[in-house]
Design an enzyme around this catalytic site. Sequence first.
Site, PDB file in Angstrom:
ATOM      1  N   ASP A 111       0.834  -1.196   0.000  1.00 56.89           N
ATOM      2  CA  ASP A 111       0.000   0.000   0.000  1.00 56.89           C
ATOM      3  C   ASP A 111       0.875   1.255   0.000  1.00 56.89           C
ATOM      4  O   ASP A 111       1.894   1.315   0.701  1.00 56.89           O
ATOM      5  CB  ASP A 111      -0.873  -0.025   1.254  1.00 56.89           C
ATOM      6  CG  ASP A 111      -1.810   1.165   1.352  1.00 56.89           C
ATOM      7  OD1 ASP A 111      -2.770   1.218   0.572  1.00 56.89           O
ATOM      8  OD2 ASP A 111      -1.577   2.039   2.219  1.00 56.89           O
ATOM      9  N   GLU A 170       1.769  -0.515  -4.901  1.00 59.81           N
ATOM     10  CA  GLU A 170       0.747   0.444  -5.327  1.00 59.81           C
ATOM     11  C   GLU A 170       1.385   1.796  -5.604  1.00 59.81           C
ATOM     12  O   GLU A 170       1.656   2.574  -4.691  1.00 59.81           O
ATOM     13  CB  GLU A 170      -0.338   0.593  -4.258  1.00 59.81           C
ATOM     14  CG  GLU A 170      -1.514   1.419  -4.765  1.00 59.81           C
ATOM     15  CD  GLU A 170      -2.001   2.496  -3.816  1.00 59.81           C
ATOM     16  OE1 GLU A 170      -3.003   3.147  -4.124  1.00 59.81           O
ATOM     17  OE2 GLU A 170      -1.367   2.728  -2.757  1.00 59.81           O
TER      18      GLU A 170
HETATM   19  C1  ARE Z   1      -8.951   8.782   5.962  1.00 56.44           C
HETATM   20  C2  ARE Z   1      -9.820   9.996   5.673  1.00 56.44           C
HETATM   21  C3  ARE Z   1      -8.957  11.244   5.570  1.00 56.44           C
HETATM   22  C4  ARE Z   1      -8.145  11.424   6.853  1.00 56.44           C
HETATM   23  C5  ARE Z   1      -7.314  10.158   7.075  1.00 56.44           C
HETATM   24  C6  ARE Z   1      -6.506  10.212   8.363  1.00 56.44           C
HETATM   25  O1  ARE Z   1     -10.536   9.789   4.475  1.00 56.44           O
HETATM   26  O2  ARE Z   1      -9.822  12.360   5.387  1.00 56.44           O
HETATM   27  O3  ARE Z   1      -7.306  12.528   6.717  1.00 56.44           O
HETATM   28  O4  ARE Z   1      -8.176   9.023   7.121  1.00 56.44           O
HETATM   29  O5  ARE Z   1      -7.335  10.313   9.456  1.00 56.44           O
HETATM   30  C7  ARE Z   1      -7.742   5.019   2.463  1.00 56.44           C
HETATM   31  C8  ARE Z   1      -8.763   6.101   2.083  1.00 56.44           C
HETATM   32  C9  ARE Z   1      -8.431   7.429   2.737  1.00 56.44           C
HETATM   33  C10 ARE Z   1      -8.315   7.253   4.241  1.00 56.44           C
HETATM   34  C11 ARE Z   1      -7.165   6.271   4.458  1.00 56.44           C
HETATM   35  C12 ARE Z   1      -6.881   6.005   5.925  1.00 56.44           C
HETATM   36  O6  ARE Z   1      -8.769   6.247   0.665  1.00 56.44           O
HETATM   37  O7  ARE Z   1      -9.512   8.343   2.453  1.00 56.44           O
HETATM   38  O8  ARE Z   1      -8.061   8.491   4.860  1.00 56.44           O
HETATM   39  O9  ARE Z   1      -7.531   4.999   3.861  1.00 56.44           O
HETATM   40  O10 ARE Z   1      -8.013   5.564   6.575  1.00 56.44           O
HETATM   41  C13 ARE Z   1      -2.911   8.641  -3.053  1.00 56.44           C
HETATM   42  C14 ARE Z   1      -1.837   7.616  -2.712  1.00 56.44           C
HETATM   43  C15 ARE Z   1      -2.335   6.189  -2.744  1.00 56.44           C
HETATM   44  C16 ARE Z   1      -3.605   6.019  -1.912  1.00 56.44           C
HETATM   45  C17 ARE Z   1      -4.619   7.038  -2.418  1.00 56.44           C
HETATM   46  C18 ARE Z   1      -5.936   6.962  -1.632  1.00 56.44           C
HETATM   47  O11 ARE Z   1      -0.744   7.789  -3.609  1.00 56.44           O
HETATM   48  O12 ARE Z   1      -1.320   5.358  -2.212  1.00 56.44           O
HETATM   49  O13 ARE Z   1      -4.084   8.384  -2.301  1.00 56.44           O
HETATM   50  N1  ARE Z   1      -4.117   4.636  -1.973  1.00 56.44           N
HETATM   51  C19 ARE Z   1      -3.879   3.682  -0.853  1.00 56.44           C
HETATM   52  C20 ARE Z   1      -5.086   2.802  -0.581  1.00 56.44           C
HETATM   53  C21 ARE Z   1      -6.190   3.626   0.041  1.00 56.44           C
HETATM   54  C22 ARE Z   1      -5.742   4.107   1.417  1.00 56.44           C
HETATM   55  C23 ARE Z   1      -4.311   4.469   1.464  1.00 56.44           C
HETATM   56  C24 ARE Z   1      -3.453   4.293   0.400  1.00 56.44           C
HETATM   57  C25 ARE Z   1      -3.764   4.879   2.755  1.00 56.44           C
HETATM   58  O14 ARE Z   1      -5.475   2.139  -1.744  1.00 56.44           O
HETATM   59  O15 ARE Z   1      -7.398   2.904   0.135  1.00 56.44           O
HETATM   60  O16 ARE Z   1      -6.514   5.286   1.798  1.00 56.44           O
HETATM   61  O17 ARE Z   1      -3.383   3.660   3.410  1.00 56.44           O
HETATM   62  C26 ARE Z   1      -3.582  11.209  -7.650  1.00 56.44           C
HETATM   63  C27 ARE Z   1      -2.186  10.818  -7.202  1.00 56.44           C
HETATM   64  C28 ARE Z   1      -2.212   9.599  -6.303  1.00 56.44           C
HETATM   65  C29 ARE Z   1      -3.188   9.784  -5.163  1.00 56.44           C
HETATM   66  C30 ARE Z   1      -4.572  10.087  -5.747  1.00 56.44           C
HETATM   67  C31 ARE Z   1      -5.623  10.300  -4.669  1.00 56.44           C
HETATM   68  O18 ARE Z   1      -4.058  10.261  -8.568  1.00 56.44           O
HETATM   69  O19 ARE Z   1      -1.385  10.527  -8.335  1.00 56.44           O
HETATM   70  O20 ARE Z   1      -0.925   9.362  -5.771  1.00 56.44           O
HETATM   71  O21 ARE Z   1      -3.257   8.556  -4.428  1.00 56.44           O
HETATM   72  O22 ARE Z   1      -4.491  11.266  -6.552  1.00 56.44           O
HETATM   73  O23 ARE Z   1      -5.257  11.374  -3.861  1.00 56.44           O
END
Ligand code: ARE
Length: 487
Positions: free
Chosen positions: A194, A230
């Site tokens: 992740d 990822e």
């Molecule tokens: C949650 C709340 C937030 C709060 C946070 C901390 O929603 O408001 O601030 O908690 O309290 C998932 C959810 C998030 C969640 C998080 C933790 O999607 O909303 O936050 O869990 O509970 C980037 C990253 C990429 C990431 C995506 C979501 O690069 O790695 O953001 N994806 C992975 C998982 C997710 C997960 C996380 C990572 C965190 O698949 O499910 O988040 O572990 C462009 C950029 C990308 C960027 C994308 C979205 O495309 O190129 O890099 O992805 O925008 O911002």
Amino acid sequence: FGTYYCQSGRDVVVHLFEWKWADIQRECSWLAEHGYCAVQVSPPMEHRIVTDPPYPWWQRYQPVSYSMNSRSGSEQQFRDMVGACNDLGVYIYIDDVINHMTGGGAGVGSDGSSFDGDARDYPGVPFGPFDFNGPEQCPTASGEIEDYGDPIQVRNCMLVGLRDLRGGTAYVQDQTAGYMNKLIDWGVAGFRLDAAKHMWPADVSDTFAKLHDLNAQWFPSGTKAYVYQEVIDWGSEAVSGSEYTGIGRVTEFRHGKNIGDVVRKNFGQRMSYLSNYGEGWGQLNGLDAFVFIDNHDTQRTGDLNSILTFRQSNMYKIANAFQLAWQYGHVRIMSSYYWQQDIQDGRDHNEWIGPPGSGGSTSDVVCFDGDWICEHRWRQISNMVRFHNVALGYPVSNWWDNGGDRIAFGRSGRGFIVINNENGELSQSFSTGLPEGQYCDVITCDNNRPPCGDSGGACRGEFSVDGSGQALITVPAGEDPMVALHV
Ligand code: ARE
């Protein structure tokens, strides 16, 4: 770490998103029968319990410790699942959240460990303030990633407030690798890393270098764990997927968007343009790529006008049939639960909704009950997993298109598919490359050879291939506008 190990003749991964361990254990017999290689399971470590909003799916991406009671079940249930699935030759890949711990605030996690995100204190591991990036490492005043054009911010600042581990220190690596080694010793075979984009490639490879070989009870000795990282790379940011391909596979997010756009006919795209699909489209080398039509993020917060999901069932089946019949990347099938969307201004305000259940616990899976979608069991998808396995390693051949949205191609005598993404029936003789014989359409029928089976009367029945590989194939438009044959 890019090499994966499957029971012979299998290849495809299914993401049983938010399923409980006991349900996955039960599902493994079905998966074994239908030729799936492995299951990606939700993050198994102790996670934060979020109550506002109530028990969102994303609480599981906020680690509190590496102990193993989670919304999916207990440590014992996890271990039972791994052993039972391994015995059937269906392997377990876990969603590996080691870039960060929780967001701000304090509380108690799903296994009873306390944590304080503000103080960066996680006694259940233990991690303390020195184990996290701070102002010395992260150049922004907010401590957040503010500019994806700056690789230092992307790696050293917080992603949406998540406390960012200092993955370069031996201590942090020992804790995260220790967690992974515990799982490897229990029989886990792979990791979806992740937020890999937010870790320095060198830290990722140093951490993975600390991993044990896979458990010799189920895997050939000397086998390394599989890792797919990822990294979301649309081609426009400072960090690129190719920085990570030396370590293991990398998610290719353009795959789902590109195929979605083609099947939806967005931006003038046509099925016939797929003749050089893959590297020819500027995507990662297929041997480095990990691919999917949608994932748990893109089906909620992705570009909903491009990404296809179970909600567009007919187009979704076309997209999955294409990716499974073609040869590009390591394919993962999404298996979702249903939630009621609330789209306002192009954004789903209900995207946070957790799995079916109540009070933060998850209901038992019953496929097709309206709650659990089980795309991986849809006949049009699972039969194409079989097609994929049968064609594994055989190059694409016998390409045909009409210059529009009708295509057909074979796999060097192992399979042949026709897709009619236009109005009106398509009927003509195709050069299939298949051996002479009688075949059934596996999109609509149960079997690949007669008797074809009758799935609710939809089965299109037998097709004859003559001694020169020619077959007259008729493909209606509308629902399931495809015919797929395989040896
Ligand atoms: C949650 C709340 C937030 C709060 C946070 C901390 O929603 O408001 O601030 O908690 O309290 C998932 C959810 C998030 C969640 C998080 C933790 O999607 O909303 O936050 O869990 O509970 C980037 C990253 C990429 C990431 C995506 C979501 O690069 O790695 O953001 N994806 C992975 C998982 C997710 C997960 C996380 C990572 C965190 O698949 O499910 O988040 O572990 C462009 C950029 C990308 C960027 C994308 C979205 O495309 O190129 O890099 O992805 O925008 O911002």
